[in-house]
Design a protein around this motif. Structure first.
Motif, short mmCIF file in Angstrom:
data_model
loop_
_atom_site.label_atom_id
_atom_site.label_comp_id
_atom_site.label_asym_id
_atom_site.label_seq_id
_atom_site.Cartn_x
_atom_site.Cartn_y
_atom_site.Cartn_z
N THR A 1 -49.20 28.09 -20.52
CA THR A 1 -49.47 28.19 -21.75
C THR A 1 -48.73 28.94 -22.81
OG1 THR A 1 -51.69 27.54 -21.04
CG2 THR A 1 -51.58 28.27 -23.57
N ARG B 1 -51.42 25.10 -17.24
CA ARG B 1 -52.35 26.26 -17.76
C ARG B 1 -51.59 27.44 -17.70
NH1 ARG B 1 -57.36 25.56 -14.74
NH2 ARG B 1 -57.29 23.33 -15.24
N HIS C 1 -52.66 24.85 -22.78
CA HIS C 1 -53.69 24.92 -21.54
C HIS C 1 -53.99 23.55 -20.74
CE1 HIS C 1 -56.24 24.52 -25.02
NE2 HIS C 1 -56.88 23.86 -24.24
#
Ligand SMILES: Cc1cc2nc3c(=O)[nH]c(=O)nc-3n(C[C@H](O)[C@H](O)[C@H](O)COP(=O)(O)OP(=O)(O)OC[C@H]3O[C@@H](n4cnc5c(N)ncnc54)[C@H](O)[C@@H]3O)c2cc1C
Length: 412
Positions: free
Chosen positions: A207, A204, A236
């Motif tokens: 991302t 995440r 994500h």
């Protein structure tokens, strides 16, 4: 001879036009208000219509039933497709990896050229008309379809409704139900060329980070099942990008068998472990007075550094001159074998193509005719075929569409 084609994607448009050219009276039913909605967004709107590879190489690029395509790909080759598009006023160019695009770089130009062609050869195009049933006689012969609630009589029907991915484009898997209702076997539709979700949540933080020239290796129970070199992207939920899409098919297969696929990323595949170690030593020497966290700027993209440091287990504040050989080994392993456990694929909605579909064993590969229902033909992604990225899926749609349309018009 009246031929009804269901679906106005590349396969259906090609089938309809060829059937008309062969002398049939053709009606094409498309449930959207316009033709080629998915075709228009292919190749990020640029339309990677085919690949310039030799046909034998082309066939290798269909992990889903490539050998079934042997006939159609030779009947209507990639060169034939390029010549066909040129004749319609859409010259094409070959780019990296043999990928063929319209010279204009607009997939929409292909859609418009095909639409004009259909008008020219006299295909009756019905837009906003969904086919909900195939009509088959007791003797197993097609006799028509129910299109927007009305019966449309037909001597032959080409089912070209596409797969079940990107349903907003109209490909909602209708063809699977239509084919199943008349006795065909449907190999479970599943996502192929699809982003993958990982167990590790640290992705995440990354991302949007895109990596070039990396190797992604997929293992299942320690065995390598797929490997690709090129570009990828962190998201994500996990990983995406060209090389991930390509290996995703093998990951989905493993997951379906309740196995646990593991992704191994080599961030520096051009270097051997020894060469990379030498490179690290050089960088460390250059940054000898700095902390570890400030020593990797030449080696890695800025946004990746923090994560790599965390995964290496070395304190970010450690002075570079205090990094031990064991710690360097740990860092080398992180850089060359960064592991991500694949949890699941993203949904079919996000897949570029659908693996599975009408079982190929029930279709004659020479003419795309159903082995079960007289006068029924199949074309495109509704069939249990799927290819890699690189123009292979559109070529399959055009080639099977060509053969199905011609055969439907010429059937005895
Ligand atoms: C984002 C994206 C990018 C892609 N990029 C590429 C690329 O660059 N190169 C490549 O080779 N492949 C690419 N593909 C894959 C390629 O687009 C498909 O494999 C191809 O479009 C399949 O063609 P088709 O004619 O079989 O089906 P589709 O293109 O899906 O067309 C089927 C049509 O049938 C209609 N239909 C469905 N059910 C009914 C019904 N009951 N009645 C009437 N009409 C119906 C649908 O509305 C649709 O218009 C991409 C796919 C996606 C999603």
């Amino acid at each position: 001879m009246h031929v009804v084609v269901i679906g106005g994607g590349p396969a259906g448009m090609m089938a309809a036009g060829q059937a008309a050219l062969a002398g049939a009276d053709v009606t094409l039913c498309e449930k959207n208000q316009r033709l080629g909605k998915k075709l228009a967004i292919t190749g990020k709107g640029r339309g990677n219509v085919t690949n310039a590879a030799e046909i034998k190489e082309l066939i290798q690029q269909y992990p889903g039933n490539g050998s079934f395509l042997y006939g159609p790909l030779y009947r209507f080759t990639n060169d034939d497709l390029r010549q066909f598009l040129l004749d319609l006023g859409v010259p094409t160019v070959v780019e990296r990896g043999g990928r063929v695009f319209p010279q204009s770089q607009k997939a929409q130009d292909v859609v418009e050229a095909l639409s004009r062609w259909l008008r020219k050869v006299g295909v009756k195009v019905l837009l906003g008309k969904q086919v909900t049933r195939l009509l088959v006689t007791e003797r197993g012969m097609i006799e028509g379809v129910i299109c927007a609630g009305e019966k449309l009589a037909a001597d032959a029907v080409v089912l070209a409704t596409g797969g079940a991915s990107y349903p907003a484009t109209g490909s909602t898997g209708d063809g699977y139900r239509l084919a199943q209702e008349v006795g065909h076997t449907i190999v479970t539709p599943r996502p192929a060329l699809v982003p993958l979700e990982t167990k590790e949540s640290w992705v995440r933080e990354l991302t949007g980070v895109a990596l070039k020239n990396v190797t992604a290796t997929l293992t299942v129970e320690g065995r390598v099942v797929a490997e690709e070199f090129g570009e990828m992207l962190f998201t994500h939920y996990g990983v995406s990008g060209p090389i991930i899409l390509t290996i995703s098919r093998a990951a989905v297969e493993a997951l379906m068998k309740k196995k646990k696929p593991m992704l191994h990323l080599n961030l520096k595949p051009a270097l051997t472990r020894e060469q990379l170690d030498a490179r690290l030593l050089r960088d460390f020497k250059k940054n000898i007075r700095k902390q570890f966290k400030n020593s990797l700027n030449d080696l890695l993209p800025q946004r990746l550094i923090e994560t790599i440091i965390m995964l290496s287990g070395i304190s970010p504040d450690l002075p570079v001159h205090q990094i031990s050989k064991d710690q360097r080994e740990a860092l080398l392993t992180t850089l060359t074998d960064l592991r991500l456990q694949i949890k699941s694929p993203r949904s079919l909605r996000e897949a570029i193509v659908t693996a599975g579909g009408v079982a190929v064993k029930e279709i004659h590969p020479t003419n795309m005719a159903s082995k079960l229902v007289g006068g029924l033909y199949f074309a495109g992604e509704v069939i249990d075929i799927d290819g890699n990225t690189g123009g292979y899926n559109l070529q399959a749609a055009f080639s099977t569409g060509f053969v199905a349309g011609l055969s439907a018009a010429l059937q005895a």
